[in-house]
Design a protein around this motif. Structure first.
Motif, short mmCIF file in Angstrom:
data_model
loop_
_atom_site.label_atom_id
_atom_site.label_comp_id
_atom_site.label_asym_id
_atom_site.label_seq_id
_atom_site.Cartn_x
_atom_site.Cartn_y
_atom_site.Cartn_z
N ARG A 7 0.83 -1.21 0.00
CA ARG A 7 0.00 0.00 0.00
C ARG A 7 0.85 1.25 0.00
O ARG A 7 2.04 1.24 0.36
CB ARG A 7 -0.97 -0.02 1.18
CG ARG A 7 -0.44 -0.29 2.60
CD ARG A 7 0.73 0.44 3.01
NE ARG A 7 1.04 0.41 4.41
CZ ARG A 7 1.75 1.36 5.02
NH1 ARG A 7 2.24 2.38 4.34
NH2 ARG A 7 2.03 1.29 6.29
N ALA A 9 0.18 5.11 1.54
CA ALA A 9 -0.81 5.72 2.45
C ALA A 9 -0.47 7.17 2.74
O ALA A 9 -0.03 7.50 3.84
CB ALA A 9 -0.87 4.91 3.75
N PRO A 10 -0.64 8.05 1.78
CA PRO A 10 -0.24 9.44 2.02
C PRO A 10 -1.25 10.18 2.89
O PRO A 10 -2.39 9.74 3.04
CB PRO A 10 -0.25 10.04 0.61
CG PRO A 10 -1.32 9.28 -0.09
CD PRO A 10 -1.25 7.87 0.45
N SER A 11 -0.78 11.28 3.44
CA SER A 11 -1.69 12.21 4.08
C SER A 11 -2.02 13.26 3.02
O SER A 11 -1.13 13.66 2.28
CB SER A 11 -1.01 12.89 5.26
OG SER A 11 -0.61 11.91 6.18
N GLU A 43 -4.37 8.81 4.91
CA GLU A 43 -4.21 9.09 6.34
C GLU A 43 -4.59 10.54 6.58
O GLU A 43 -3.74 11.43 6.56
CB GLU A 43 -2.77 8.82 6.74
CG GLU A 43 -2.40 7.38 6.44
CD GLU A 43 -1.21 6.87 7.22
OE1 GLU A 43 -0.36 7.67 7.63
OE2 GLU A 43 -1.14 5.64 7.40
N TYR A 196 -1.06 8.38 14.29
CA TYR A 196 -0.60 7.65 13.11
C TYR A 196 -0.15 6.24 13.46
O TYR A 196 -0.56 5.25 12.85
CB TYR A 196 0.53 8.43 12.42
CG TYR A 196 1.44 7.52 11.62
CD1 TYR A 196 1.00 6.93 10.44
CD2 TYR A 196 2.73 7.20 12.08
CE1 TYR A 196 1.82 6.06 9.73
CE2 TYR A 196 3.54 6.33 11.38
CZ TYR A 196 3.08 5.75 10.21
OH TYR A 196 3.87 4.88 9.52
N VAL A 200 -2.28 3.22 11.78
CA VAL A 200 -1.64 2.54 10.64
C VAL A 200 -1.63 1.02 10.85
O VAL A 200 -1.77 0.24 9.91
CB VAL A 200 -0.22 3.11 10.39
CG1 VAL A 200 0.76 2.65 11.47
CG2 VAL A 200 0.31 2.72 9.02
N ARG A 214 8.49 1.83 2.93
CA ARG A 214 8.23 3.23 3.23
C ARG A 214 9.53 3.93 3.56
O ARG A 214 10.58 3.29 3.69
CB ARG A 214 7.23 3.36 4.38
CG ARG A 214 7.70 2.72 5.66
CD ARG A 214 6.61 2.80 6.73
NE ARG A 214 6.97 2.04 7.92
CZ ARG A 214 6.10 1.67 8.85
NH1 ARG A 214 4.81 1.95 8.71
NH2 ARG A 214 6.50 1.00 9.91
N HIS A 218 10.45 6.40 9.04
CA HIS A 218 9.51 5.58 9.81
C HIS A 218 10.17 4.45 10.59
O HIS A 218 9.48 3.71 11.28
CB HIS A 218 8.43 5.01 8.87
CG HIS A 218 7.50 6.07 8.36
ND1 HIS A 218 6.62 6.73 9.18
CD2 HIS A 218 7.34 6.60 7.13
CE1 HIS A 218 5.94 7.62 8.47
NE2 HIS A 218 6.37 7.57 7.22
N1 GLU Z 1 1.25 8.88 5.87
C1 GLU Z 1 2.53 8.31 6.12
C2 GLU Z 1 3.56 9.03 5.27
O1 GLU Z 1 3.15 9.69 4.33
C3 GLU Z 1 2.51 6.83 5.79
C4 GLU Z 1 3.49 6.10 6.57
C5 GLU Z 1 3.48 4.60 6.31
O2 GLU Z 1 3.66 4.23 5.16
O3 GLU Z 1 3.28 3.85 7.24
O4 GLU Z 1 4.73 8.98 5.53
#
Ligand code: GLU
Length: 461
Positions: A7, A9-11, A43, A196, A200, A214, A218
């Motif tokens: 996946r 998963a952007p904000s 997100e 988050y 997540v 990612r 992170h």
């Molecule tokens: N929204 C997070 C980001 O843009 C996603 C982090 C993830 O992939 O767990 O960095």
């Protein structure tokens, strides 16, 4: 075997950035290589940072690159729940309440001032990274009730003491962190939204995500997420953390650096070929293993292997990006390019075809191609100095033949024969004399594109 599901998963806090696009791309390639699914979800719980149109900008720009998710908020699969965090609050609360019931999480009543106080005390003791101490226990029941009523509380996860959480990172190998280095952290904020690191986990679990690629920022979040998996007895996905993208000076790309175009939208607006960007991004922190650079989406899907993800930072080199785009421009269908150009000069279809075919050889994008059209809008001054022997001969040869690409070429060849000049000494004077430019694509075609009238007038034929 379980289906591979990855996946992105952007904000929705801004437009699609090079870094985000690369993350999406690697997850896409990984999934497609394994006949799996690539999921897009949002997100969007940091409400104050969301921007209008953030979601569609992300999705539209990914689609432009050719990264089409199998599932997304627009193409949900009910089985996996909602694809926007803002629509899953009930789900998060259900799990939060379960954790509280099982004594794996608790309500913490500290005000921000009290937390600040704690932070200062720890700093004074020389503790560098803040670890929550269960201060809330010190507050009277009455005060707790009051704060609860006023919704002045958050929920924190209760960490097992001195426990190691380790994972085998797909890029970096084994990483292990002890819970004593973390401290109880907030899973639900006082505004009622989950954090988050908590949400997540629920999302990845609900969507049966098997692999997560990612950004390396992170890495410190992963142990926190592993704790939640552990507390819920869920199987975590496999994680891989991509190295950073830097500028040419080796500094991490900063979205605020306006000297670099960093948003996919910028490249779209300049008329880059999306397949070229797709190809370029794939090599930003990954190698093909056989030095091959120009690869189609299908080839990339075929040969993608996470084992060749880079362990060192990758440089974002715009010159290289332009080189990639040039290779793709050369192969682009002429009519496609013609359709994208704005011909504000009066020209026929044959002219358009020759123009595009000639100039696409040296342009990185449509904007550059469009710029080159401007040349043909300008008038050519009559040539003053015709004394150069190459120029003199060429004018003579040109005056003997009809004005076509082949005949212009013949005139150039004849000039070469007679003057015994070649290379730069031959082409440069002719180019300057005819087109008034020092550089350009194929000479005969360049001259032809100016048209008989302008060229004759300039050379006095
Ligand atoms: N929204 C997070 C980001 O843009 C996603 C982090 C993830 O992939 O767990 O960095």
């Amino acid at each position: 075997m379980k289906e591979i599901r990855t996946r992105y998963a952007p904000s929705p806090t801004g437009y699609l950035h090079i870094g985000g696009a690369r993350t999406a791309l690697f997850n896409y390639l990984f999934a497609k290589h394994n006949n799996g699914k690539f999921i897009f979800r949002l997100e969007d719980t940091d409400v104050s940072r969301n921007v209008e149109g953030g979601e569609s900008s992300q999705l539209d720009n990914l689609a432009w690159l050719g990264i089409i998710p199998d599932e997304s908020p627009l193409k949900p699969n009910e089985k996996f729940g909602k694809y926007r965090q803002s629509e899953k609050l009930d789900r998060y609360n259900e799990i939060i309440n379960q954790l509280i019931k099982e004594d794996k999480a608790y309500i913490a009543y500290d005000s921000s001032e009290e937390l600040e106080q704690q932070r200062k005390e720890q700093e004074a003791k020389g503790i560098i990274s803040f670890r929550y101490d269960r201060n809330w226990l010190k507050i009277s029941q009455e005060e707790k009730d009051k704060r609860f009523k006023n919704k002045e509380y958050s929920v924190r996860v209760s960490l097992p003491k001195n426990k190691d959480y380790a994972w085998n990172d797909l890029v970096r190998g084994k990483i292990s962190v002890n819970t004593d280095e973390i401290g109880d952290w907030v899973i639900k904020k006082s505004d009622g939204y989950p954090t988050y690191n908590f949400a997540v986990v629920i999302d990845d679990h609900d969507m049966e995500i098997s692999h997560v690629l990612r950004g390396e920022e992170h890495i410190t979040n992963t142990p926190k997420q592993l704790i939640i998996y552990d507390l819920l007895n869920w199987e975590p996905p496999q994680f891989g953390h991509l190295t950073i993208i830097t500028n040419m000076e080796g500094k991490k790309l900063s979205k605020r650096d306006l000297t670099l175009k960093q948003f996919i939208e910028d490249y779209k607006n300049d008329g880059y070929i999306p397949q070229a960007i797709f190809n370029f991004l794939a090599l930003l922190g990954w190698t093909s293993g056989n030095n091959q650079e120009i690869m189609s989406k299908e080839e990339l899907v075929n040969i993608f292997d996470y084992k060749r993800l880079s362990k060192s930072p990758s440089k974002f080199d715009i010159t290289k990006m332009n080189w990639f785009s040039k290779q793709y421009m050369k192969n682009e269908n002429n009519q496609n390019l013609i359709n994208k150009l704005n011909f504000d000069i009066h020209v026929n279809d044959e002219w358009k075809e020759i123009f595009v075919d000639t100039y696409k050889q040296s342009c990185s994008n449509i904007k550059e191609l469009q710029e080159n059209l401007k040349i043909f809008n300008l008038d050519l001054e009559p040539l003053k100095d015709k004394s150069n022997k190459v120029v003199k001969e060429f004018i003579h040869q040109l005056s003997l033949v009809e004005f076509s690409i082949e005949k212009i070429q013949e005139a150039i060849n004849k000039t070469k024969e007679i003057t015994r000049e070649n290379g730069k000494n031959l082409f440069m004077p002719i180019r300057l004399a005819t087109t008034n430019l020092e550089h350009g694509p194929e000479l005969a075609k360049s001259i032809y594109l100016f048209g008989k009238e302008k060229i004759y007038k300039r050379l006095g034929i």
